[in-house]
Design an enzyme around this catalytic site. Structure first.
Site, mmCIF file in Angstrom:
data_model
loop_
_atom_site.group_PDB
_atom_site.id
_atom_site.type_symbol
_atom_site.label_atom_id
_atom_site.label_comp_id
_atom_site.label_asym_id
_atom_site.label_seq_id
_atom_site.Cartn_x
_atom_site.Cartn_y
_atom_site.Cartn_z
ATOM 1 N N GLY A 272 -75.168 -28.351 -153.035
ATOM 2 C CA GLY A 272 -73.988 -27.610 -153.429
ATOM 3 C C GLY A 272 -72.940 -28.537 -154.004
ATOM 4 N N MET A 274 -71.333 -33.018 -153.440
ATOM 5 C CA MET A 274 -71.420 -34.324 -152.775
ATOM 6 C C MET A 274 -70.024 -34.894 -152.641
ATOM 7 S SD MET A 274 -73.190 -36.635 -151.338
ATOM 8 C CE MET A 274 -72.690 -38.253 -150.726
ATOM 9 N N GLU A 307 -66.171 -30.241 -148.882
ATOM 10 C CA GLU A 307 -66.208 -31.582 -149.456
ATOM 11 C C GLU A 307 -64.894 -32.326 -149.227
ATOM 12 O OE1 GLU A 307 -69.128 -32.554 -150.256
ATOM 13 O OE2 GLU A 307 -69.847 -30.490 -150.062
#
Length: 839
Positions: A272, A274, A307
């Site tokens: 999805g 990083m 994230e």
């Protein structure tokens, strides 16, 4: 950088770093600074990379000691240690031995590196929409040495400096502020030490939008062909980003430490997103090209918040070794759902329960299950297999339970102490437990043992007067471990689904008595607030629960009942036909789009496919189609629910002429219009039921984008013809130039539930030939292709026998994990079909 006579070409497969090796290397050296120089202007499929690494021996390590550095290029041009050349012939299996070390050392590695097409290393993508080329670096999990020489393990952090020569007109981004010294010459200077696995580079003619928040420069980037879509989305992207910064600064008590904050939406991305510090990479499907629902925007918001949480959990404080990866993923998962629910316009706890927890429960009941923490990954390759629903969803659910158990004040104080104590360094589970104990937590060692270090799911059952706890079946459980404590709510609902009573209790043993039952009670629902991690069962019979489900008014109570149905189907306790009745009845009337979508997906992909005899699939698909069609027809024109219903109407349609009419824009529901994604959804379904490749060609002519190519690959693999299947099969098991995103699409399109007769001949070939792809692929792509192509549509004893025979052979770790999980699904379906065939 031209090769000379000393250039060495490496052909042997690189070794995977073991934990023992990592501990020994970290005890030998400390890395101080790494300079990376890249030339991205070289023509062809390669680029030049030079690393200069300064490192010192640890105190107590004698001069003259040795270690090794990681380099996975295609050519090693030169190596110098402390000004003296190192024989390039020593480079073997991705490693260069370094001998006769001094107290302080300078290492220079010059090499030629290959661009990748598998989403790891330095990935190169040429956009078919305009022919422009884009790069991004994915260093996770052990891919950093594919683009620069380094000591590749999470506990050897270093400061970095990058100097990049790129084509004029490109944008170049990285983990710190980037500046163009002169046309094509870029400099990146990250402000804090980094682990190798999240060092990144983003380069190309990206379209960009900029904002600023609280002194932090925010950048949003996508391919030039998505510039218009990026402009349309940036307001929402920025809103979620700003809200997340506000929330995390307040929650964690530690200001974001990495300077600028860029989010690059890149093509062919495996995951999805990083969490690279300062420069997060996300899949570019998040830049919606067509109509997106609020549920899809909420999912994107969750990824953005996830994230960003990693900037603290994982980036500021990094796990020492991969067996503590939950310190990254579980916390980011928990923090993101909490952040979105409390600070943005996208509350996500219902999504967590109905989507994420179901993913985790499947993983936790598979033979491949493992503890949340302390997985004991012997090497980096093995660690990759544990990035799953356990490390994400189960870990987050356990943290949610811990926050309830400790109280939020102690929970948050412990986290703030953890960041303060270990900022810019590495930590372990023991370090985090110590921080919570300093904040006032008691007996966390026992709690950690049963929740974090013991695999499997308890079962919670209500027998009418008590809540009963049953531990996981051996061997997943630790028989000597004390019972897991569960803090949760039990709700009583009446025959209309209205909650008439609720009691909060903690089960510390194997049962807890319930209070007096309200006489209006029709059903007692354990864990009605979706607060714990367990399988749930009821005192009532399943038909009674099924009849009541559509009337239950509290969304989270509906979530836990739906999850109980799904789990009971997989466990062979509930007839899939009854579950289909219950879940379609709920989908027809529910008011939560995320719940409707999850239910329709389960009905389509599981109850009308894997858990249905082939002869009965058409009838079940027709029932789903009817419910979806009615949902689309009865919902407000232009609403998200109308679009959701229409998508499943398309996915279950068997009327080719109706699909063709929609494809021309005729007979669409009022309020809907064709956009690229909706068009491709129709094309993919039409291709699956009619052998007509022209419709794919025509759609690709209208949409020659990267996304269009992925959809076309999926559609071609799904064509119901022997020739199409043979072509698709060759792409899966033979060397292929397809980028990873298209390869995954081919895999998903191959074994379709309505094409079992056509694909039957490929069953023995799958189990014989797929393991051999370990010679063609590595890392993420190797396991993902096997998983995506696994023949779940052939849930028969013959398939099971083939799978078990394959598992008895020597398999590469990613192949084995995908085979184990796929085989478990087939095994469960075969048992269910055998048990409920007569009904």
């Amino acid at each position: 950088m031209p090769a000379d006579d000393d250039t060495i070409t490496e052909t042997a497969a690189p070794l995977s770093l073991t934990r023992t090796e990592a501990v020994e290397r970290a005890a030998t050296i400390r890395v101080e600074h790494t300079e990376i120089t890249l030339d991205l202007t070289r023509p062809g499929a390669a680029f030049d990379s030079v690393s200069v690494i300064r490192f010192v021996l640890r105190e107590g390590v004698a001069e003259g000691s040795e270690t090794f550095v990681d380099f996975k290029g295609t050519e090693l041009v030169a190596v110098e240690l402390n000004g003296s050349p190192v024989d390039p012939a020593l480079w073997q299996q991705g490693r260069i031995p370094l001998r006769d070390l001094r107290r302080a050392n300078t290492l220079r590695i010059a090499g030629t590196m290959a661009y990748s097409s598998d989403g790891e290393g330095l990935h190169r993508h040429t956009d078919p929409a305009d022919g422009k080329t884009y790069l991004y670096a994915m260093s996770f999990l052990d891919a950093a040495p594919r683009w620069f020489g380094c000591f590749d393990q999470p506990d050897l952090k270093s400061t970095y400096a990058l100097d990049v020569t790129a084509p004029i007109g490109w944008t170049v981004l990285g983990n710190g502020p980037s500046g163009q010294l002169q046309p094509g010459q870029w400099q990146i200077r990250p402000s804090a030490p980094l682990s190798t696995y999240y060092v990144t580079l983003v380069a190309g003619p990206y379209a960009s939008c900029y904002r600023e928040h609280d002194g932090i420069r925010l950048g949003f980037h996508a391919r030039a062909s998505l510039a218009e879509s990026l402009e349309a989305e940036v307001a929402d992207l920025a809103s979620v980003t700003v809200a997340s910064f506000h929330y995390y600064h307040r929650l964690f008590g530690f200001r974001y430490p990495f300077g600028e904050y860029h989010q690059a939406f890149v093509p062919d991305f495996n995951a999805g997103a990083m969490e690279n510090p300062g420069c997060v990479t996300l899949r570019d499907q998040y830049i919606f090209r067509g109509r997106a629902t609020r549920v899809e925007r909420a999912s994107r918001a969750g990824t953005i918040a996830h994230e960003m949480a990693h900037q603290w959990f994982g980036d500021l404080v990094t796990m020492r070794w991969w067996d503590d990866l939950w310190l990254n993923e579980s916390f980011a998962e928990y923090a993101a759902h909490r952040c979105c629910s409390e600070a943005t316009n996208y509350p996500l706890w219902t999504e967590f329960g109905i989507v994420r927890k179901d993913w985790g429960s499947v993983a936790d009941q598979s033979p491949s299950t493992h503890p949340v923490a302390g997985n004991g990954a012997p090497d980096a390759a093995a660690a990759l297999q544990d990035f799953d629903g356990i490390s994400y969803a189960k870990g987050a659910a356990v943290l949610k339970q811990l926050a309830t158990y400790l109280g939020d004040e102690v929970f948050i104080a412990g986290l703030q102490d953890y960041f303060a104590q270990h900022a810019y360094g590495n930590a372990t589970l023991a370090d985090l437990l110590a921080a919570w104990q300093r904040a006032g937590a008691q007996d966390l060692d026992s709690w950690s043992r049963v929740w974090l270090q013991t695999a499997g799911m308890d079962t919670l059952t209500i027998d009418g007067v008590a809540l009963l706890r049953t531990p996981p079946d051996a061997p997943a459980s630790d028989d000597s471990a004390p019972p897991r404590p569960h803090s949760l709510a039990v709700a009583a609902v009446d025959a209309d689904g209205t909650e008439v009573a609720r009691q909060q209790l903690t089960v510390t043993g194997n049962q807890a008595p319930l209070g007096p039952t309200d006489p209006r009670t029709a059903l007692l629902i354990p864990d009605a607030g979706d607060e714990t991690w367990a399988k749930l069962r009821f005192a009532a019979l399943w038909p009674e629960v099924a009849a009541l489900l559509p009337r239950i008014q509290a969304p989270l109570s509906r979530v836990v009942v739906v999850n109980a149905f799904r789990d009971a189907v997989r466990g062979g306790e509930v007839d899939p036909a009854l579950a289909l009745d219950a879940l379609l009845g709920l989908a027809a009337v529910d008011d939560e789009d995320v719940l409707i979508g999850s239910v329709l997906r389960f009905c389509t992909d599981v109850l009308a496919a894997t858990y249905t005899a082939v002869a009965e699939r058409a009838e079940r698909v027709a029932r789903i189609h009817q419910v979806a069609d009615q949902l689309a027809g009865s919902s407000a024109a232009g609403s998200d629910r109308q679009l959701l219903g229409f998508r499943y109407t398309i996915a279950t349609c068997v009327d080719a002429e109706r699909l063709r009419r929609w494809l021309t824009g005729r007979a669409l529901p009022a309020g809907l219009s064709l956009d690229p994604d909706l068009t491709w959804l129709i094309v993919v379904r039409l291709a699956e039921i009619v052998d007509d490749e022209r419709v794919i060609d025509q759609a690709l002519e209208r949409d020659p984008s990267a996304a269009g190519r992925v959809h076309a690959a999926r559609a071609r693999a799904g064509l119901p013809s022997a020739a199409a299947k043979q072509t698709a099969w060759a792409a899966l098991v033979e060397p292929s130039e397809l980028p990873a995103s298209e390869l995954y699409a081919v895999a998903r399109g191959f074994f379709r539930p309505g094409q079992t007769e056509l694909t039957a001949a490929y069953l023995p070939r799958f189990f014989a030939e797929m393991p051999l792809t370990a010679a063609l692929r590595s890392g993420w792509a190797l396991g993902q292709v096997v998983s995506d192509a696994f023949p779940l549509s052939h849930a028969t004893r013959a398939t099971l026998e083939l799978a078990e025979a394959a598992l008895a052979t020597d398999l590469a770790a990613p192949v084995r994990r995908s085979m184990v999980d796929g085989t478990d699904i087939v095994r469960r379906a075969v048992r269910s079909l055998a048990r409920f065939a007569s009904s």
